[in-house]
Design a protein around this motif. Structure first.
Motif, PDB file in Angstrom:
ATOM      1  N   LYS A  97      70.411 -32.933 -70.715  1.00 28.94           N
ATOM      2  CA  LYS A  97      70.725 -34.417 -71.097  1.00 28.94           C
ATOM      3  C   LYS A  97      71.120 -35.090 -70.347  1.00 28.94           C
ATOM      4  O   LYS A  97      72.338 -33.913 -69.649  1.00 28.94           O
ATOM      5  N   CYS A  98      71.693 -35.969 -69.459  1.00 29.20           N
ATOM      6  CA  CYS A  98      72.510 -36.292 -68.271  1.00 29.20           C
ATOM      7  C   CYS A  98      73.755 -36.833 -68.925  1.00 29.20           C
ATOM      8  O   CYS A  98      73.973 -37.681 -70.207  1.00 29.20           O
ATOM      9  N   GLN A  99      74.920 -36.419 -68.146  1.00 25.66           N
ATOM     10  CA  GLN A  99      76.207 -36.875 -68.553  1.00 25.66           C
ATOM     11  C   GLN A  99      77.000 -37.896 -67.792  1.00 25.66           C
ATOM     12  O   GLN A  99      76.380 -37.796 -66.879  1.00 25.66           O
ATOM     13  N   LEU A 100      77.207 -39.067 -68.557  1.00 25.63           N
ATOM     14  CA  LEU A 100      77.411 -39.565 -68.449  1.00 25.63           C
ATOM     15  C   LEU A 100      79.389 -39.855 -67.011  1.00 25.63           C
ATOM     16  O   LEU A 100      80.004 -39.191 -67.880  1.00 25.63           O
ATOM     17  N   MET A 101      79.542 -40.725 -66.735  1.00 26.76           N
ATOM     18  CA  MET A 101      80.755 -40.726 -65.576  1.00 26.76           C
ATOM     19  C   MET A 101      81.568 -41.316 -65.605  1.00 26.76           C
ATOM     20  O   MET A 101      81.164 -42.500 -66.582  1.00 26.76           O
ATOM     21  N   SER A 102      82.741 -41.059 -66.144  1.00 26.88           N
ATOM     22  CA  SER A 102      83.889 -41.321 -66.223  1.00 26.88           C
ATOM     23  C   SER A 102      84.948 -40.805 -65.814  1.00 26.88           C
ATOM     24  O   SER A 102      85.438 -40.007 -65.426  1.00 26.88           O
TER      25      SER A 102
ATOM     26  N   ARG B 235      89.931 -47.525 -65.390  1.00 26.19           N
ATOM     27  CA  ARG B 235      88.838 -46.560 -65.848  1.00 26.19           C
ATOM     28  C   ARG B 235      87.162 -47.222 -65.356  1.00 26.19           C
ATOM     29  O   ARG B 235      87.154 -48.096 -65.484  1.00 26.19           O
ATOM     30  N   VAL B 236      86.690 -46.170 -64.860  1.00 22.67           N
ATOM     31  CA  VAL B 236      85.247 -46.665 -64.832  1.00 22.67           C
ATOM     32  C   VAL B 236      84.061 -45.836 -65.671  1.00 22.67           C
ATOM     33  O   VAL B 236      84.997 -44.187 -65.550  1.00 22.67           O
ATOM     34  N   SER B 237      84.095 -46.358 -66.252  1.00 27.33           N
ATOM     35  CA  SER B 237      82.157 -45.636 -67.235  1.00 27.33           C
ATOM     36  C   SER B 237      80.696 -46.205 -66.338  1.00 27.33           C
ATOM     37  O   SER B 237      80.803 -47.193 -66.888  1.00 27.33           O
ATOM     38  N   GLU B 238      80.441 -45.082 -66.599  1.00 27.24           N
ATOM     39  CA  GLU B 238      78.577 -45.221 -65.688  1.00 27.24           C
ATOM     40  C   GLU B 238      78.169 -45.916 -66.778  1.00 27.24           C
ATOM     41  O   GLU B 238      78.271 -45.229 -68.171  1.00 27.24           O
ATOM     42  N   ILE B 239      77.303 -47.381 -66.183  1.00 25.37           N
ATOM     43  CA  ILE B 239      75.770 -47.583 -67.593  1.00 25.37           C
ATOM     44  C   ILE B 239      74.768 -46.903 -66.980  1.00 25.37           C
ATOM     45  O   ILE B 239      74.861 -47.402 -65.548  1.00 25.37           O
ATOM     46  N   LEU B 240      74.302 -46.503 -67.344  1.00 28.06           N
ATOM     47  CA  LEU B 240      72.795 -46.155 -67.287  1.00 28.06           C
ATOM     48  C   LEU B 240      71.891 -47.497 -66.520  1.00 28.06           C
ATOM     49  O   LEU B 240      71.824 -48.036 -67.786  1.00 28.06           O
ATOM     50  N   HIS B 241      71.448 -46.960 -65.586  1.00 32.84           N
ATOM     51  CA  HIS B 241      70.347 -48.134 -65.270  1.00 32.84           C
ATOM     52  C   HIS B 241      69.697 -47.856 -64.774  1.00 32.84           C
ATOM     53  O   HIS B 241      69.710 -47.012 -62.865  1.00 32.84           O
TER      54      HIS B 241
ATOM     55  N   TYR C 233      78.549 -49.619 -63.320  1.00 31.75           N
ATOM     56  CA  TYR C 233      79.578 -49.535 -63.725  1.00 31.75           C
ATOM     57  C   TYR C 233      80.502 -50.144 -64.864  1.00 31.75           C
ATOM     58  O   TYR C 233      80.244 -51.366 -63.988  1.00 31.75           O
ATOM     59  N   ARG C 234      81.333 -50.042 -65.690  1.00 30.14           N
ATOM     60  CA  ARG C 234      82.198 -50.873 -66.874  1.00 30.14           C
ATOM     61  C   ARG C 234      83.321 -50.533 -65.939  1.00 30.14           C
ATOM     62  O   ARG C 234      83.549 -49.076 -65.857  1.00 30.14           O
ATOM     63  N   VAL C 235      84.535 -51.298 -65.411  1.00 30.41           N
ATOM     64  CA  VAL C 235      85.642 -51.200 -64.842  1.00 30.41           C
ATOM     65  C   VAL C 235      86.968 -52.366 -65.886  1.00 30.41           C
ATOM     66  O   VAL C 235      86.853 -52.927 -65.664  1.00 30.41           O
ATOM     67  N   SER C 236      87.274 -50.982 -66.549  1.00 28.33           N
ATOM     68  CA  SER C 236      88.678 -51.366 -67.114  1.00 28.33           C
ATOM     69  C   SER C 236      90.601 -50.909 -66.786  1.00 28.33           C
ATOM     70  O   SER C 236      90.458 -50.364 -66.490  1.00 28.33           O
ATOM     71  N   PHE C 237      90.369 -52.389 -66.275  1.00 29.45           N
ATOM     72  CA  PHE C 237      92.013 -53.046 -65.747  1.00 29.45           C
ATOM     73  C   PHE C 237      92.946 -52.181 -66.874  1.00 29.45           C
ATOM     74  O   PHE C 237      92.895 -52.484 -67.002  1.00 29.45           O
ATOM     75  N   GLU C 238      94.389 -51.866 -66.037  1.00 29.19           N
ATOM     76  CA  GLU C 238      95.521 -51.528 -66.643  1.00 29.19           C
ATOM     77  C   GLU C 238      96.460 -53.093 -67.595  1.00 29.19           C
ATOM     78  O   GLU C 238      96.293 -52.919 -68.689  1.00 29.19           O
ATOM     79  N   ASN C 239      95.682 -53.978 -66.135  1.00 30.33           N
ATOM     80  CA  ASN C 239      96.361 -55.087 -66.931  1.00 30.33           C
ATOM     81  C   ASN C 239      95.811 -55.698 -67.878  1.00 30.33           C
ATOM     82  O   ASN C 239      96.051 -56.647 -68.389  1.00 30.33           O
ATOM     83  N   GLY C 240      93.729 -55.791 -68.245  1.00 33.06           N
ATOM     84  CA  GLY C 240      93.696 -55.896 -69.814  1.00 33.06           C
ATOM     85  C   GLY C 240      92.078 -56.022 -69.072  1.00 33.06           C
ATOM     86  O   GLY C 240      91.137 -56.862 -69.343  1.00 33.06           O
ATOM     87  N   TYR C 241      91.840 -57.108 -67.272  1.00 32.18           N
ATOM     88  CA  TYR C 241      90.546 -57.370 -67.549  1.00 32.18           C
ATOM     89  C   TYR C 241      89.787 -55.986 -67.220  1.00 32.18           C
ATOM     90  O   TYR C 241      90.091 -54.945 -67.132  1.00 32.18           O
ATOM     91  N   GLU C 242      88.597 -56.812 -67.152  1.00 33.66           N
ATOM     92  CA  GLU C 242      87.593 -55.446 -67.311  1.00 33.66           C
ATOM     93  C   GLU C 242      86.138 -56.406 -66.747  1.00 33.66           C
ATOM     94  O   GLU C 242      85.731 -57.918 -66.931  1.00 33.66           O
TER      95      GLU C 242
END
Length: 167
Positions: free
Chosen positions: A1-6, A21-27, A33-42
């Motif tokens: 199974k494919c491991q999602l990258m974070s 934090r960068v989380s891969e979204i399979l597409h 990628y979903r990117v969540s910044f330390e200031n709360g922006y995503e």
């Protein structure tokens, strides 16, 4: 199974060091990628299938998308971009702008059209079933909740016009 990258990326935003934090979204059609910044922006960042440039969802080709994309590219499994040339259609119908891109191909006797929105994001694939019916193939189980049926009906009226001279 494919491991999602974070991963964690470090970048400068307006001259200030920041991390996210960068989380891969399979597409199937985009590097996404979903990117969540330390200031709360995503937000979601993805590659344009035509150029490979990075897009910030709902905002377009931003400086932040460029910076995030450069950081993500350093740990991507397959950073090579293979361009897909889309045909773009823009037209006002009843004072509403209809704007979409498509990539078409044949599978047997059926015509397939991958549909992209004005933000260059894949939406779904329309299949001309040869019996005056169309089928929608999606990328996610929840696709039916997000379909603008009046938009789809207009697209279905427009697509065959591109095939009139293609023989």
């Amino acid at each position: 199974k494919c491991q999602l990258m974070s991963n964690i990326i470090h970048l400068q935003i307006d001259g200030t060091d920041s991390s996210a934090r960068v989380s891969e979204i399979l597409h199937r059609h985009h590097k996404m990628y979903r990117v969540s910044f330390e200031n709360g922006y995503e937000n979601i960042f993805y590659t344009d299938v035509e150029t490979g440039k990075w897009v910030e969802e709902d905002l377009g080709f931003t400086d932040l998308a460029w910076e995030v994309g450069n950081q993500i590219r350093t740990f991507m499994r397959n950073p090579i971009h293979v361009p897909k040339l889309l045909t773009w259609h823009k037209q006002f119908i009843n004072d509403r702008l209809i704007s979409f891109g498509f990539f078409n191909f044949m599978n047997g006797s059926q015509k397939f059209y991958q549909i992209y929105n004005a933000n260059k994001k894949y939406m779904y694939t329309l299949v001309d079933m040869d019996n005056d019916e169309w089928q929608i193939l999606g990328n996610a189980p929840s696709i039916n909740k997000h379909i603008d049926t009046s938009f789809v009906h207009q697209v279905i009226q427009i697509l065959p016009l591109y095939n009139v001279n293609a023989k």
